[in-house]
Enzyme design. Structure first.
Site, PDB file in Angstrom:
ATOM      1  N   SER A 233       3.766  30.168 -23.131  1.00  0.00           N
ATOM      2  CA  SER A 233       3.167  31.482 -22.925  1.00  0.00           C
ATOM      3  C   SER A 233       2.138  31.396 -21.809  1.00  0.00           C
ATOM      4  O   SER A 233       2.155  30.452 -21.015  1.00  0.00           O
ATOM      5  CB  SER A 233       2.546  31.983 -24.235  1.00  0.00           C
ATOM      6  OG  SER A 233       2.199  33.353 -24.141  1.00  0.00           O
ATOM      7  N   ASN A 234       1.267  32.367 -21.694  1.00  0.00           N
ATOM      8  CA  ASN A 234       0.253  32.366 -20.633  1.00  0.00           C
ATOM      9  C   ASN A 234      -0.979  33.116 -21.113  1.00  0.00           C
ATOM     10  O   ASN A 234      -1.020  33.635 -22.225  1.00  0.00           O
ATOM     11  CB  ASN A 234       0.830  32.978 -19.350  1.00  0.00           C
ATOM     12  CG  ASN A 234       1.247  34.422 -19.544  1.00  0.00           C
ATOM     13  OD1 ASN A 234       0.413  35.293 -19.730  1.00  0.00           O
ATOM     14  ND2 ASN A 234       2.547  34.662 -19.557  1.00  0.00           N
TER      15      ASN A 234
END
Ligand code: C5P
Length: 223
Positions: A29-30
């Site tokens: 993810s980020n």
């Protein structure tokens, strides 16, 4: 507010990160907070638009008056956007993971005896912005807006992105050292279309969102 210039218009907004599973407990993810995308959804709704917000996992509350769809992966985000069509406006503010695991492990990945790390094979995710911008004319939203986070050569990279994605506007923001764009309350942006660039003063993400919503209403009125 009295200004209901987007009444009768439908909008799709993507926001937040996506989360791509590696195994049942791990993911890719980020750092996207969803603040800018959620604020845009709220601002479009304030002007009377019927808004579907398609968001990845965020800690923000669903904006009032907005039909909010919660998804995890890029593929789910694209499917939710397609399901929200037809729309007049699409604003893709999500930080979509560029890649996902080719085959997420069905069980938790284990450390083996000699602790050889697993090799992850990644495949490209669909580009939601390019997909919406490339829909046949009868299904394509009249105005498709993307974002570009650039550390350098902002205008040049944004113009290239506009062409590559086939969208109508790019909102370019400066990220990297000295900026606090990711997760912070403020943003400094430039609105770029095929012909022009407008540089907007640094403002709260909520204020940037209201300005963008008014700008979208102006544009739809004059075309
Ligand atoms: O290519 P890049 O990620 O820099 O492009 C950013 C823009 O494209 C943003 O508007 C983002 O929401 C959108 N995007 C998307 N789907 C992807 C990758 C980016 O909608 N898979």
């Amino acid at each position: 507010p009295a200004d209901q210039r987007l009444r009768g218009r439908r909008a799709i907004v993507t926001s937040g990160p996506t989360r791509e599973p590696l195994d049942p407990v791990r993911f890719l993810s980020n750092q996207s907070s969803g603040r800018q995308g959620h604020a845009i959804a709220a601002a479009l709704a304030e002007l009377g638009a019927a808004v579907t917000l398609v968001t990845g996992p965020v800690t923000l509350a669903d904006p009032p008056g907005v039909d909010t769809r919660h998804v995890e992966t890029a593929e789910e985000m694209l499917a939710a956007c397609r399901a929200a069509l037809p729309a007049d406006i699409a604003v893709c503010a999500a930080a979509v993971s560029d890649w996902r695991a080719a085959a997420p492990a069905p069980g938790k990945l284990k450390k083996d005896a000699d602790a050889t790390p697993p090799r992850l094979e990644l495949v490209a995710n669909p580009d939601i912005l390019a997909t919406l911008a490339g829909l046949p004319a009868d299904r394509r939203p009249a105005l498709v807006v993307g974002f570009a986070a650039e550390t350098d050569h902002l205008l040049e990279h944004a113009r290239a992105k506009l062409a590559r994605k086939g969208c109508d506007w790019i909102i370019a923001n400066q990220v990297g050292p000295g900026t606090d764009t990711f997760g912070g309350p403020d943003n400094t942006v430039h609105l770029i279309d095929a012909a022009d660039m407008e540089s907007w003063p640094t403002a709260a993400k909520t204020e940037i969102a209201r300005r963008l919503a008014r700008r979208i209403a102006d544009h739809l009125e004059t075309r």
